[in-house]
Design a protein around this motif. Sequence first.
Motif, mmCIF file in Angstrom:
data_model
loop_
_atom_site.group_PDB
_atom_site.id
_atom_site.type_symbol
_atom_site.label_atom_id
_atom_site.label_comp_id
_atom_site.label_asym_id
_atom_site.label_seq_id
_atom_site.Cartn_x
_atom_site.Cartn_y
_atom_site.Cartn_z
ATOM 1 N N ALA A 135 42.669 34.779 39.425
ATOM 2 C CA ALA A 135 41.769 35.555 40.138
ATOM 3 C C ALA A 135 41.434 36.840 39.952
ATOM 4 C CB ALA A 135 42.098 35.594 41.788
ATOM 5 N N ARG A 136 42.708 37.564 39.496
ATOM 6 C CA ARG A 136 42.546 39.050 38.928
ATOM 7 C C ARG A 136 41.840 39.170 37.643
ATOM 8 N NH1 ARG A 136 42.530 42.434 42.488
ATOM 9 N NH2 ARG A 136 43.134 44.088 41.093
ATOM 10 N N ARG B 188 30.640 31.776 48.770
ATOM 11 C CA ARG B 188 31.576 32.387 48.035
ATOM 12 C C ARG B 188 32.722 32.627 49.202
ATOM 13 N NH1 ARG B 188 28.596 38.061 46.365
ATOM 14 N NH2 ARG B 188 27.466 37.319 48.253
ATOM 15 N N SER C 222 39.329 37.382 36.725
ATOM 16 C CA SER C 222 38.098 37.174 37.096
ATOM 17 C C SER C 222 37.527 38.671 37.730
ATOM 18 C CB SER C 222 37.767 35.940 38.148
ATOM 19 O OG SER C 222 36.561 35.753 38.505
ATOM 20 N N ASN C 223 38.145 39.169 38.539
ATOM 21 C CA ASN C 223 37.804 40.470 39.218
ATOM 22 C C ASN C 223 37.817 41.592 38.212
ATOM 23 O OD1 ASN C 223 37.812 39.305 41.656
ATOM 24 N ND2 ASN C 223 39.980 39.938 42.321
ATOM 25 N N ALA C 224 38.707 41.416 37.092
ATOM 26 C CA ALA C 224 38.526 42.631 36.011
ATOM 27 C C ALA C 224 37.380 42.305 35.093
ATOM 28 C CB ALA C 224 39.987 42.396 35.374
#
Length: 233
Positions: free
Chosen positions: A163-164, A117, A166-168
């Motif tokens: 990216a955001r 990661r 995926s984080n959400a």
Amino acid sequence: MHLAFTWGLARPPASPVPDRAAYFARWSALHGGYDPADNVWVRGWLSVAYALARPLARRGVHPDLLTGATVWLALVALATAEAGGRWPLLGVVALVASGLGDAVDGAVATLTERATRWGYVLDSLIDRVTDVLFVAALWRLGAPLELAAASAVIALLLDYLRARASNAGAGEIGTITVGERATRVILAALGLLAAGVAPAAAASLATASVAVLSVLLLAGLVHLLVAVHGRVR
């Protein structure tokens, strides 16, 4: 497409290098189960990366070396643009090698099971640095600063959105847009190539390259935004 690597000294792979099917399976596992067979462009890009990475993995070349090389190659491309004249022709080679290196370092990491990661995060950061350097090369050839800056910002926004999302909780967003990494490499390389062939028209050719890139990036951003909205609403 982002692939991961770890820090450490070079060492030979602990097991035989997997075949292409096994590589695709490992890549899919690292990207939320996205199947490369679903998109001919992704499959083709990964096939090229695999062909280049396999001999490097066999020789124990560490992906860190390849990742570092992508930055230096992008800086070479920028330096050739600054030099002008026929030098951008050399910059084309450096820029394309940098773009391919971005795929090859991750492929080597995947083939040698060094993906982490932390590597994913660092690789993504370096990708953004080289994206900016590619656009900066076109700016130094004569493209307007405002247009080049807008292109770089849109590129950063596109990757930030992915990216955001995926984080959400949207997971890996498998939507492939016209503004992906390969498009950026190709258009920047074409701009350098055209400027090197016709130095007297370098500014106009670089401007045209950045303008087309900006339009495609904006289209890609809208496309991805719609896809993300459908996943997270």
